[in-house]
Design an enzyme around this catalytic site. Structure first.
Site, PDB file in Angstrom:
ATOM      1  N   ASP A   9     -14.972   5.608 -10.348  1.00  0.00           N
ATOM      2  CA  ASP A   9     -15.543   5.716  -8.983  1.00  0.00           C
ATOM      3  C   ASP A   9     -16.338   6.694  -8.321  1.00  0.00           C
ATOM      4  O   ASP A   9     -16.132   8.153  -8.623  1.00  0.00           O
ATOM      5  CB  ASP A   9     -14.339   5.827  -7.935  1.00  0.00           C
ATOM      6  CG  ASP A   9     -14.591   5.225  -6.385  1.00  0.00           C
ATOM      7  OD1 ASP A   9     -15.605   4.490  -6.257  1.00  0.00           O
ATOM      8  OD2 ASP A   9     -13.843   5.841  -5.530  1.00  0.00           O
ATOM      9  N   HIS A  10     -17.661   6.497  -7.950  1.00  0.00           N
ATOM     10  CA  HIS A  10     -18.507   7.732  -7.508  1.00  0.00           C
ATOM     11  C   HIS A  10     -18.740   8.570  -8.542  1.00  0.00           C
ATOM     12  O   HIS A  10     -18.719   9.776  -8.389  1.00  0.00           O
ATOM     13  CB  HIS A  10     -17.942   8.262  -6.140  1.00  0.00           C
ATOM     14  CG  HIS A  10     -18.067   7.681  -5.069  1.00  0.00           C
ATOM     15  ND1 HIS A  10     -19.127   7.290  -4.554  1.00  0.00           N
ATOM     16  CD2 HIS A  10     -17.132   7.208  -4.121  1.00  0.00           C
ATOM     17  CE1 HIS A  10     -18.870   6.365  -3.196  1.00  0.00           C
ATOM     18  NE2 HIS A  10     -17.361   6.338  -3.153  1.00  0.00           N
ATOM     19  N   HIS A  64     -17.099   0.063   0.438  1.00  0.00           N
ATOM     20  CA  HIS A  64     -16.542   1.428   0.352  1.00  0.00           C
ATOM     21  C   HIS A  64     -16.156   1.760   1.690  1.00  0.00           C
ATOM     22  O   HIS A  64     -16.439   1.390   2.902  1.00  0.00           O
ATOM     23  CB  HIS A  64     -17.458   2.451  -0.196  1.00  0.00           C
ATOM     24  CG  HIS A  64     -17.643   2.309  -1.624  1.00  0.00           C
ATOM     25  ND1 HIS A  64     -17.285   3.216  -2.440  1.00  0.00           N
ATOM     26  CD2 HIS A  64     -18.516   1.396  -2.291  1.00  0.00           C
ATOM     27  CE1 HIS A  64     -17.765   2.854  -3.719  1.00  0.00           C
ATOM     28  NE2 HIS A  64     -18.400   1.834  -3.650  1.00  0.00           N
ATOM     29  N   GLY A  65     -15.069   2.687   1.746  1.00  0.00           N
ATOM     30  CA  GLY A  65     -14.345   3.127   2.814  1.00  0.00           C
ATOM     31  C   GLY A  65     -13.548   2.402   3.701  1.00  0.00           C
ATOM     32  O   GLY A  65     -13.636   2.320   4.890  1.00  0.00           O
ATOM     33  N   SER A  87     -10.504   2.072   4.205  1.00  0.00           N
ATOM     34  CA  SER A  87      -9.325   2.681   5.126  1.00  0.00           C
ATOM     35  C   SER A  87      -9.771   2.889   6.291  1.00  0.00           C
ATOM     36  O   SER A  87     -10.784   3.165   6.691  1.00  0.00           O
ATOM     37  CB  SER A  87      -8.929   4.175   4.431  1.00  0.00           C
ATOM     38  OG  SER A  87      -8.248   4.095   3.249  1.00  0.00           O
ATOM     39  N   VAL A  93      -9.945   1.282  -1.368  1.00  0.00           N
ATOM     40  CA  VAL A  93      -9.206   1.859  -0.554  1.00  0.00           C
ATOM     41  C   VAL A  93      -8.703   3.160  -1.059  1.00  0.00           C
ATOM     42  O   VAL A  93      -8.219   2.948  -2.338  1.00  0.00           O
ATOM     43  CB  VAL A  93      -7.820   0.913  -0.170  1.00  0.00           C
ATOM     44  CG1 VAL A  93      -6.960   1.573   0.673  1.00  0.00           C
ATOM     45  CG2 VAL A  93      -8.469  -0.428   0.219  1.00  0.00           C
TER      46      VAL A  93
HETATM   47  P1  13P Z   1     -11.422   5.216   2.018  1.00  0.00           P
HETATM   48  O1  13P Z   1     -10.706   6.591   1.782  1.00  0.00           O
HETATM   49  O2  13P Z   1     -12.243   5.120   3.390  1.00  0.00           O
HETATM   50  O3  13P Z   1     -10.519   4.255   1.904  1.00  0.00           O
HETATM   51  O4  13P Z   1     -12.727   4.851   1.028  1.00  0.00           O
HETATM   52  C1  13P Z   1     -12.550   4.741  -0.391  1.00  0.00           C
HETATM   53  C2  13P Z   1     -13.731   4.649  -1.274  1.00  0.00           C
HETATM   54  O5  13P Z   1     -14.714   4.046  -1.002  1.00  0.00           O
HETATM   55  C3  13P Z   1     -13.375   5.142  -2.495  1.00  0.00           C
HETATM   56  O6  13P Z   1     -14.589   5.045  -3.266  1.00  0.00           O
HETATM   57 ZN    ZN Z   2     -16.505   5.100  -1.843  1.00  0.00          ZN
HETATM   58 NA    NA Z   3     -12.603   4.536   5.441  1.00  0.00          NA
END
Ligand code: 13P
Ligand code: ZN
Ligand code: NA
Length: 283
Positions: free
Chosen positions: A81-82, A207-208, A210, A230
């Site tokens: 990831d990333h 992504h993101g 959460s 997540v």
């Molecule tokens: P959150 O931390 O907002 O869940 O994002 C996770 C994410 O995008 C991991 O690549």
């Molecule tokens: Zn991410």
């Molecule tokens: Na988020």
């Protein structure tokens, strides 16, 4: 392994559900994610950022994955990831990772394409899945912190050209999404997602996740999101469970005991996110 991960996405895309990708950081969290996914019969991705790979160790990460393949029957893969370092990605592909994200989204459009093409050229013959990102999320993930004012939404026309020229398997989009929790209700640009979907036919990645309400995630899945990332909500549940346990048992020194509540609390979040992704019984 990787070919089957591509199949997972194709099935998710056709069935209008998403594969959850949970960021894992240690053996306990990895097992908690896999146990919950197995109980719910959900396919799943175990996401590891560069910080996590460094913390766990490449050999241990691969070793845990290989051991887990023998223990669990659900389809899953380790997903980088990333990751920004192309050499690290190539080395981990050689070690057996079946799914990678090359994040060159902070570079110029042309530079992003060049870096991503390099990874696709390496991964494709080995059947490894490549995700790349166009646009930039705000918030904090791993060592990377992006100010709200520096966030860039994915441009649909650029997205089409980006996918065509790079040959990636999945595209991460920025549509008002942020890493970490949101200040107030998240406002996602669903119109933009729809425009991207109209010109890009590969699976899209959110992504993101959460902090995004389930109903809103459902809408994004309906508009082409096939993978939902997540991280933060898992970390928050884990540390809250640990704090809770330790404050009630101040003298406990046994990690097999003091992690118990953290693991149970984390599993509840995993369960609710699998339900949100509608990926249960799709293994
Ligand atoms: P959150 O931390 O907002 O869940 O994002 C996770 C994410 O995008 C991991 O690549
Ligand atoms: Zn991410
Ligand atoms: Na988020």
């Amino acid at each position: 392994m990787a070919t089957s991960t591509m199949n997972l996405f194709q099935q998710a895309q056709a069935g209008k559900y998403a594969i959850p990708a949970f960021n894992v950081h240690n053996l306990e969290i990895t097992k908690a994610v896999l146990e919950t996914a197995e109980e719910m019969q959900s396919p799943v991705l175990l996401a590891a950022t560069p910080g996590t790979v460094k913390y766990v160790g490449e050999e241990f990460l691969i070793g845990i994955m290989e051991a887990a393949k023998k223990k669990y029957s659900i389809p899953f893969d380790v997903h980088l990831d990333h990751h920004e370092n192309v050499e690290d990605i190539k080395r981990m592909i050689d070690m057996g990772v079946g799914s990678v994200m090359i994040d060159a989204s902070h570079h110029s459009f042309e530079e992003n394409i060049k870096i991503v093409q390099d990874v696709v050229d390496y991964a494709r013959p080995k059947g490894v899945l490549v995700e790349a990102e166009l646009g930039r999320l705000s918030g904090i993930e791993d060592d990377m912190s992006v100010d709200e004012k520096d966030a860039i939404y994915t441009n649909p026309d650029q997205a089409r050209e980006f996918v065509e020229r790079t040959g990636i398997d999945t595209l991460a989009v920025a549509i008002g999404t942020a890493h970490g929790l949101y200040k107030g209700e998240p406002k996602l640009d669903l119109e933009r997602l729809k425009e991207i979907r109209e010109v890009v036919d590969i699976p899209l990645v959110l992504h993101g996740a959460s902090g995004i309400p389930d109903a809103l995630v459902h809408e994004t899945i309906h508009l082409g999101i096939c993978k939902v990332n997540v991280a933060t909500e898992l970390k928050n549940a884990y540390v809250a469970g640990l704090r809770n346990y330790l404050s009630a048992h101040v003298d406990e020194n046994d990690p097999r005991k003091y992690f118990s509540e953290a693991i149970e609390d984390l599993k509840k979040v995993v369960e609710s996110k699998i339900t949100m992704c509608q990926s249960a019984q799709k293994a």
